[in-house]
Write a protein that holds these residues in place. Structure first.
Motif, PDB file in Angstrom:
ATOM      1  N   VAL A 264     -27.743   2.118   3.746  1.00  0.00           N
ATOM      2  CA  VAL A 264     -27.917   1.909   2.311  1.00  0.00           C
ATOM      3  C   VAL A 264     -29.396   2.076   1.981  1.00  0.00           C
ATOM      4  CG1 VAL A 264     -27.628   0.290   0.394  1.00  0.00           C
ATOM      5  CG2 VAL A 264     -25.967   0.310   2.264  1.00  0.00           C
ATOM      6  N   CYS A 265     -29.698   2.786   0.902  1.00  0.00           N
ATOM      7  CA  CYS A 265     -31.097   3.043   0.507  1.00  0.00           C
ATOM      8  C   CYS A 265     -31.880   1.725   0.490  1.00  0.00           C
ATOM      9  CB  CYS A 265     -31.123   3.696  -0.877  1.00  0.00           C
ATOM     10  SG  CYS A 265     -32.769   3.760  -1.605  1.00  0.00           S
ATOM     11  N   PRO A 266     -32.882   1.589   1.344  1.00  0.00           N
ATOM     12  CA  PRO A 266     -33.626   0.327   1.432  1.00  0.00           C
ATOM     13  C   PRO A 266     -34.356  -0.028   0.127  1.00  0.00           C
ATOM     14  CG  PRO A 266     -34.067   1.724   3.329  1.00  0.00           C
ATOM     15  CD  PRO A 266     -33.343   2.572   2.330  1.00  0.00           C
ATOM     16  N   GLN A 267     -34.717   0.990  -0.651  1.00  0.00           N
ATOM     17  CA  GLN A 267     -35.415   0.699  -1.909  1.00  0.00           C
ATOM     18  C   GLN A 267     -34.471  -0.002  -2.874  1.00  0.00           C
ATOM     19  OE1 GLN A 267     -35.129   2.043  -5.173  1.00  0.00           O
ATOM     20  NE2 GLN A 267     -37.057   1.199  -5.950  1.00  0.00           N
ATOM     21  N   GLN A 268     -33.211   0.431  -2.898  1.00  0.00           N
ATOM     22  CA  GLN A 268     -32.247  -0.210  -3.805  1.00  0.00           C
ATOM     23  C   GLN A 268     -31.982  -1.660  -3.388  1.00  0.00           C
ATOM     24  OE1 GLN A 268     -28.778   2.529  -3.983  1.00  0.00           O
ATOM     25  NE2 GLN A 268     -29.353   2.795  -6.125  1.00  0.00           N
ATOM     26  N   ALA A 274     -40.729   2.021  -2.153  1.00  0.00           N
ATOM     27  CA  ALA A 274     -40.523   3.357  -2.711  1.00  0.00           C
ATOM     28  C   ALA A 274     -40.205   4.334  -1.590  1.00  0.00           C
ATOM     29  CB  ALA A 274     -41.800   3.804  -3.433  1.00  0.00           C
ATOM     30  N   CYS A 275     -39.841   5.556  -1.956  1.00  0.00           N
ATOM     31  CA  CYS A 275     -39.606   6.592  -0.944  1.00  0.00           C
ATOM     32  C   CYS A 275     -40.854   6.778  -0.071  1.00  0.00           C
ATOM     33  CB  CYS A 275     -39.247   7.916  -1.620  1.00  0.00           C
ATOM     34  SG  CYS A 275     -37.713   7.829  -2.570  1.00  0.00           S
ATOM     35  N   ALA A 276     -42.031   6.660  -0.691  1.00  0.00           N
ATOM     36  CA  ALA A 276     -43.288   6.846   0.033  1.00  0.00           C
ATOM     37  C   ALA A 276     -43.416   5.883   1.203  1.00  0.00           C
ATOM     38  CB  ALA A 276     -44.470   6.660  -0.925  1.00  0.00           C
ATOM     39  N   THR A 277     -42.870   4.681   1.066  1.00  0.00           N
ATOM     40  CA  THR A 277     -42.990   3.679   2.128  1.00  0.00           C
ATOM     41  C   THR A 277     -41.735   3.618   2.995  1.00  0.00           C
ATOM     42  OG1 THR A 277     -42.176   1.981   0.600  1.00  0.00           O
ATOM     43  CG2 THR A 277     -44.570   2.236   0.782  1.00  0.00           C
ATOM     44  N   CYS A 278     -40.783   4.503   2.724  1.00  0.00           N
ATOM     45  CA  CYS A 278     -39.504   4.494   3.450  1.00  0.00           C
ATOM     46  C   CYS A 278     -39.378   5.739   4.334  1.00  0.00           C
ATOM     47  CB  CYS A 278     -38.355   4.414   2.441  1.00  0.00           C
ATOM     48  SG  CYS A 278     -36.720   4.645   3.161  1.00  0.00           S
ATOM     49  N   GLY A 279     -39.159   6.864   3.701  1.00  0.00           N
ATOM     50  CA  GLY A 279     -39.096   8.122   4.453  1.00  0.00           C
ATOM     51  C   GLY A 279     -37.762   8.405   5.116  1.00  0.00           C
ATOM     52  N   LEU A 280     -36.814   7.495   4.955  1.00  0.00           N
ATOM     53  CA  LEU A 280     -35.520   7.668   5.625  1.00  0.00           C
ATOM     54  C   LEU A 280     -34.877   9.019   5.305  1.00  0.00           C
ATOM     55  CD1 LEU A 280     -33.235   6.319   7.286  1.00  0.00           C
ATOM     56  CD2 LEU A 280     -32.345   5.465   5.110  1.00  0.00           C
ATOM     57  N   CYS A 281     -34.954   9.434   4.075  1.00  0.00           N
ATOM     58  CA  CYS A 281     -34.246  10.647   3.649  1.00  0.00           C
ATOM     59  C   CYS A 281     -34.673  11.893   4.408  1.00  0.00           C
ATOM     60  CB  CYS A 281     -34.397  10.857   2.142  1.00  0.00           C
ATOM     61  SG  CYS A 281     -33.237   9.856   1.200  1.00  0.00           S
ATOM     62  N   TRP A 282     -35.909  11.948   4.876  1.00  0.00           N
ATOM     63  CA  TRP A 282     -36.332  13.132   5.637  1.00  0.00           C
ATOM     64  C   TRP A 282     -36.543  12.824   7.120  1.00  0.00           C
ATOM     65  CZ3 TRP A 282     -39.355  10.920   1.763  1.00  0.00           C
ATOM     66  CH2 TRP A 282     -40.542  10.293   2.154  1.00  0.00           C
TER      67      TRP A 282
HETATM   68  S1  SF4 Z   1     -36.465   7.926   1.085  1.00  0.00           S
HETATM   69 FE1  SF4 Z   1     -34.247   7.925   0.595  1.00  0.00          FE
HETATM   70  S2  SF4 Z   1     -33.490   6.014   1.493  1.00  0.00           S
HETATM   71 FE2  SF4 Z   1     -35.712   5.819   1.364  1.00  0.00          FE
HETATM   72  S3  SF4 Z   1     -36.154   4.835  -0.596  1.00  0.00           S
HETATM   73 FE3  SF4 Z   1     -36.202   7.050  -0.962  1.00  0.00          FE
HETATM   74  S4  SF4 Z   1     -34.111   7.575  -1.622  1.00  0.00           S
HETATM   75 FE4  SF4 Z   1     -33.985   5.531  -0.648  1.00  0.00          FE
END
Ligand code: SF4
Length: 293
Positions: A264-268, A274-282
């Motif tokens: 599950v998207c950690p930001q949600q 934010a995506c900048a501190t997550c990076g999961l998608c790539w």
């Molecule tokens: S990189 Fe993907 S999983 Fe991570 S916060 Fe952004 S949208 Fe959500």
């Protein structure tokens, strides 16, 4: 709940247009210190207008879905026609810093793209999307009345060529483009443009989502799938609600519905900023589950 008096999205939109804090204050009011907090994304997103028709709010936003027979849904366009701009005469960059979006962020802080600044591109929702999109009515754009939507076509593609090359010269180590905050890949030629830019600008890295995954019926999807398979390490486009095990997303009503293999998207969930501190998608090919809004 008391409605706030300053529209945070409007403040960020004005900042994206390079207005100074005093100029923004003259337009929307508020103290300079508070406006700076909004611009930096340090003030939580709160609802501006919750109507009695709204469903329960998600993260402070009212959740609304236009009726199936409203003109924007029938005609396949944004609800906010006046926000669609001609890239040929647009006085600002078409690629905006992720700094203007608290959900995306300014620069990547971890993983293999660490240090790369993030830019975003916003197209017109529905007008560029496949009718098969699961979110045709519930598109996030329905609540983004201030976002500038760049009109599709040759003028946009010329601006992108120009700006991506300039960003490659400015950020010699690399930079990221988030495609698309709203909208989707709208033609085979447009996919080919990104393919060419990836080949010619080695600094370019892309992540994002597309509802075009049905390669058997949709030639744009076929071109896009080929490019993602060939270039995933620099072109991490996930296929929304696609029946595939990797490089996909899945929409859920609650985290409890997320399939076991998905994250599950950690930001949600409020576990990252934010995506900048997550990076999961790539960083990963595992499916990412998004809670519908
Ligand atoms: S990189 Fe993907 S999983 Fe991570 S916060 Fe952004 S949208 Fe959500």
């Amino acid at each position: 709940m008391r409605a706030r008096t300053i529209d945070h999205d409007q403040v960020r939109a004005l900042h994206a247009e390079n207005l100074t804090v005093p100029q923004i204050k003259a337009r929307v009011g508020g103290s300079p210190a508070y406006l700076r907090l909004i611009i930096k994304g340090k003030v939580g997103i709160k609802p501006t207008n919750i109507s009695r028709q709204s469903a329960l709010s998600l993260a402070g936003r009212p959740a609304k879905i236009p009726a199936f027979d409203t003109s924007a849904i029938v005609e396949g366009r944004t609800v906010y026609r006046s926000t669609v701009v001609d890239p040929g005469s647009y006085g600002f960059d078409v690629l905006k810093s992720g700094f203007n979006s608290s959900k995306i962020g300014k620069a990547v802080t971890k993983g293999r793209w660490k240090g790369f600044p993030i830019y975003t591109l916003t197209l017109e929702e529905r007008a560029t999307c496949p009718l098969s999109c699961r979110h045709w009515r519930s598109c996030y754009g329905n609540s983004m009345q201030h976002a500038h939507r760049l009109a599709r076509g040759a003028a946009l593609e010329a601006r992108l060529e120009q700006e991506v090359r300039a960003l490659g010269r400015r950020h010699r180590r690399g930079f990221v483009v988030r495609l698309h905050v709203l909208g989707d890949f709208y033609s085979v030629a447009y996919v080919a443009l990104w393919q060419r830019l990836l080949a010619e600008v080695p600094q370019l890295h892309v992540f994002g989502f597309s509802a075009r995954w049905d390669a058997e019926r949709d030639p744009i999807a076929a071109a896009l799938v080929r490019l993602v398979l060939a270039k995933w390490n620099r072109f991490a486009i996930r296929f929304s609600d696609a029946p595939i095990d990797e490089c996909s997303t899945v929409s859920v009503e609650t985290p409890l519905q997320a399939p076991a293999e998905a994250i599950v998207c950690p930001q949600q969930l409020g576990r990252t900023v934010a995506c900048a501190t997550c990076g999961l998608c790539w960083q990963s090919k595992r499916p990412v589950a998004f809670i519908t809004h």
